[in-house]
Enzyme design. Structure first.
Site, mmCIF file in Angstrom:
data_model
loop_
_atom_site.group_PDB
_atom_site.id
_atom_site.type_symbol
_atom_site.label_atom_id
_atom_site.label_comp_id
_atom_site.label_asym_id
_atom_site.label_seq_id
_atom_site.Cartn_x
_atom_site.Cartn_y
_atom_site.Cartn_z
ATOM 1 N N HIS A 1 10.251 11.692 43.511
ATOM 2 C CA HIS A 1 10.522 11.165 42.169
ATOM 3 C C HIS A 1 11.576 10.065 42.120
ATOM 4 C CE1 HIS A 1 14.260 13.530 40.952
ATOM 5 N NE2 HIS A 1 13.916 14.131 42.063
ATOM 6 N N ASN B 1 24.334 8.725 45.922
ATOM 7 C CA ASN B 1 23.568 8.616 44.675
ATOM 8 C C ASN B 1 24.446 8.258 43.477
ATOM 9 O OD1 ASN B 1 24.338 11.366 45.526
ATOM 10 N ND2 ASN B 1 23.756 11.926 43.449
ATOM 11 N N GLY C 1 13.567 17.130 47.595
ATOM 12 C CA GLY C 1 14.594 16.683 48.525
ATOM 13 C C GLY C 1 15.576 17.822 48.795
ATOM 14 N N THR C 2 15.852 18.585 47.775
ATOM 15 C CA THR C 2 16.770 19.728 47.904
ATOM 16 C C THR C 2 16.271 20.694 48.977
ATOM 17 O OG1 THR C 2 17.483 19.550 45.608
ATOM 18 C CG2 THR C 2 17.695 21.726 46.631
ATOM 19 N N THR D 1 0.674 27.617 49.105
ATOM 20 C CA THR D 1 -0.394 26.645 48.853
ATOM 21 C C THR D 1 0.233 25.314 48.447
ATOM 22 O OG1 THR D 1 -1.865 28.418 48.218
ATOM 23 C CG2 THR D 1 -2.488 26.204 47.503
ATOM 24 N N SER E 1 12.361 12.371 48.780
ATOM 25 C CA SER E 1 11.881 13.007 47.553
ATOM 26 C C SER E 1 10.986 12.038 46.785
ATOM 27 C CB SER E 1 13.105 13.380 46.707
ATOM 28 O OG SER E 1 12.692 13.913 45.476
ATOM 29 N N GLN F 1 17.878 8.703 48.357
ATOM 30 C CA GLN F 1 18.082 7.491 47.543
ATOM 31 C C GLN F 1 17.625 6.220 48.250
ATOM 32 O OE1 GLN F 1 18.942 7.188 44.391
ATOM 33 N NE2 GLN F 1 19.533 9.299 43.958
ATOM 34 N N CYS G 1 37.973 13.709 36.306
ATOM 35 C CA CYS G 1 38.881 14.757 35.837
ATOM 36 C C CYS G 1 38.301 16.144 36.082
ATOM 37 C CB CYS G 1 39.191 14.562 34.354
ATOM 38 S SG CYS G 1 38.019 15.345 33.289
HETATM 39 N N1 PLP Z 1 19.942 14.042 47.692
HETATM 40 C C1 PLP Z 1 20.307 13.012 46.916
HETATM 41 C C2 PLP Z 1 21.182 11.946 47.468
HETATM 42 C C3 PLP Z 1 19.864 12.941 45.592
HETATM 43 O O1 PLP Z 1 20.235 11.906 44.814
HETATM 44 C C4 PLP Z 1 19.035 13.973 45.101
HETATM 45 C C5 PLP Z 1 18.586 13.960 43.696
HETATM 46 O O2 PLP Z 1 19.299 13.536 42.812
HETATM 47 C C6 PLP Z 1 18.663 15.008 45.957
HETATM 48 C C7 PLP Z 1 19.139 15.006 47.246
HETATM 49 C C8 PLP Z 1 17.772 16.116 45.498
HETATM 50 O O3 PLP Z 1 16.435 15.708 45.453
HETATM 51 P P1 PLP Z 1 15.382 16.532 44.544
HETATM 52 O O4 PLP Z 1 15.640 16.133 43.132
HETATM 53 O O5 PLP Z 1 14.035 16.100 45.033
HETATM 54 O O6 PLP Z 1 15.641 17.958 44.799
#
Ligand code: PLP
Length: 376
Positions: free
Chosen positions: A203, A153, A72-73, A239, A201, A181, A328
């Protein structure tokens, strides 16, 4: 040993057995390089295209609009940086409660390309100021990207996708939404609520780690994020993560095949947990929206107590996995940027319990009795 209870599904989810079964042949017999023209390659190429269809079907889009990424990143990085470098975006409208992969991508665009950043205000529930969004869009003289997460998240608050999509369309802004999410947990209708970019993503929906995808609207053309071979139709070289892609496809298919069952049982666990917390603990508060809230996430603000510092650790010792943060910023604990942005009392302890259809009401009873023991 007492059984462990996993209430941290927003961090990651266990791999579904049917997903693993689908992946196994591609970890063993079907090892061919998907770019190869021989039979080994054709078999694995077909598996990738099947997974692309599974993802596309879930979103009701065309398979050619789905690009697999490593996470996802990476999908979020690709959309945001691609909008700036390929689409001439000069201003990004976002929020302070985005995931760090969005926030840091936006900041990088500012540092490297001088892109202007506007942060929308959010209220104490984590809802965005959509009047401000409209004002900003109406007054913009340069190409704009709006990047807002579909659901947060940490606190579960959901963005009004329909309104944001409509505003972006009205004012000709590009729209990216991080749906990491919500993919698998919500039905999407991109025909009615169009977006330019949408990321997911594997996972977070009982698929494997290290695999994500980016939906790109067919009218949009961005440069590749990773250069090299011609994989992913020249958009993302390297790949392919074959078994990851196969697993993601299966996970998303299962999520939508069982959509109502999974949603209802997960929602039940969340509602029961909330009720039991209210019934058993005084002065308890919840972070985020009540109604427009992700049914997988319950963020609790426990009242000030000397036990708070060790709360997560104590839960872990009791066999309960959750995650947490504080508002904090002192010392080495930087705290949560989300809990800070919604103004959670820094004396309180934020604990996120997050659920999936694997969880049961009986687990809630166990967690409540352990919490009573820990906090007594
Ligand atoms: N965006 C959100 C809202 C997430 O909760 C997360 C993962 O915690 C990500 C992006 C990143 O996804 P990934 O773990 O596949 O890089």
């Amino acid at each position: 040993m007492q059984p462990r209870i996993y209430f941290d599904n927003a961090a990651t989810t266990p791999l579904d057995e049917a997903v693993l079964a689908e992946m196994m042949p591609y970890l063993t017999n079907h090892f061919g390089n998907p770019s190869a023209v021989h039979a080994y390659g054709r078999t694995t190429r077909a598996a990738i295209e099947k997974a692309r269809k599974q993802v596309a079907q879930a979103l009701q889009v065309s398979p050619g609009e789905i690009f697999f990424t490593s996470s996802g990143t990476e999908a979020n990085n690709t959309a945001i940086k691609g909008a700036v470098t390929s689409l001439g975006v000069k201003k990004i409208i976002t929020s302070k409660i985005e995931h760090h992969c969005v926030l840091h991508s936006v900041e990088a665009c500012h540092e490297i390309y001088g892109t202007e950043i506007v942060f929308l205000n959010n209220n104490e529930l984590g809802e965005f100021d959509l009047n401000q969004l409209e004002q900003e869009l109406a007054n913009s003289k340069v190409p704009v990207l709006v990047t807002l997460m579909h659901a947060n998240n940490e606190i579960g608050t959901m963005m009004d996708l329909e309104t944001v999509s409509r505003l972006c369309k009205t004012y000709n802004a590009y729209f990216h939404t991080d749906t990491v999410q919500t993919i698998g947990h919500y039905q999407f209708n991109l025909a009615e609520n169009p977006v330019h970019f949408l990321s997911g993503s594997g996972h977070k929906l009982h698929g494997p780690k290290g695999i994500g995808f980016l939906y790109i609207h067919p009218d949009i053309h961005i440069h590749p994020f990773v250069h090299g071979g011609s994989q992913e139709r020249n958009m993302r070289a390297g790949t392919e993560n074959l078994y990851g892609i196969v697993g993601l496809g299966k996970a998303i298919e299962l999520a939508y095949q069982n959509f109502e069952n999974y949603r209802d049982s997960t929602q039940q666990v969340k509602s029961y947990m909330k009720l039991q917390l209210m019934n058993n603990f005084e002065n308890i508060q919840f972070n985020g929206a009540d109604i427009n809230s992700l049914y997988t996430v319950l963020s609790v603000a426990f009242p000030p107590s000397p036990k708070n510092e060790m709360l997560l650790f104590s839960l872990d010792i009791s066999g309960i996995a959750a995650s947490g943060g504080s508002a904090c910023t002192s010392g080495s604990d930087k705290g949560s940027h989300v809990l800070q942005a919604i103004g959670m009392d820094p004396q309180r302890k934020g604990i996120r319990f997050s659920f999936s259809h694997h969880n049961h009401l009986a687990e809630v009873d166990d967690v409540i009795s352990q919490l009573k023991e820990i906090l007594k």
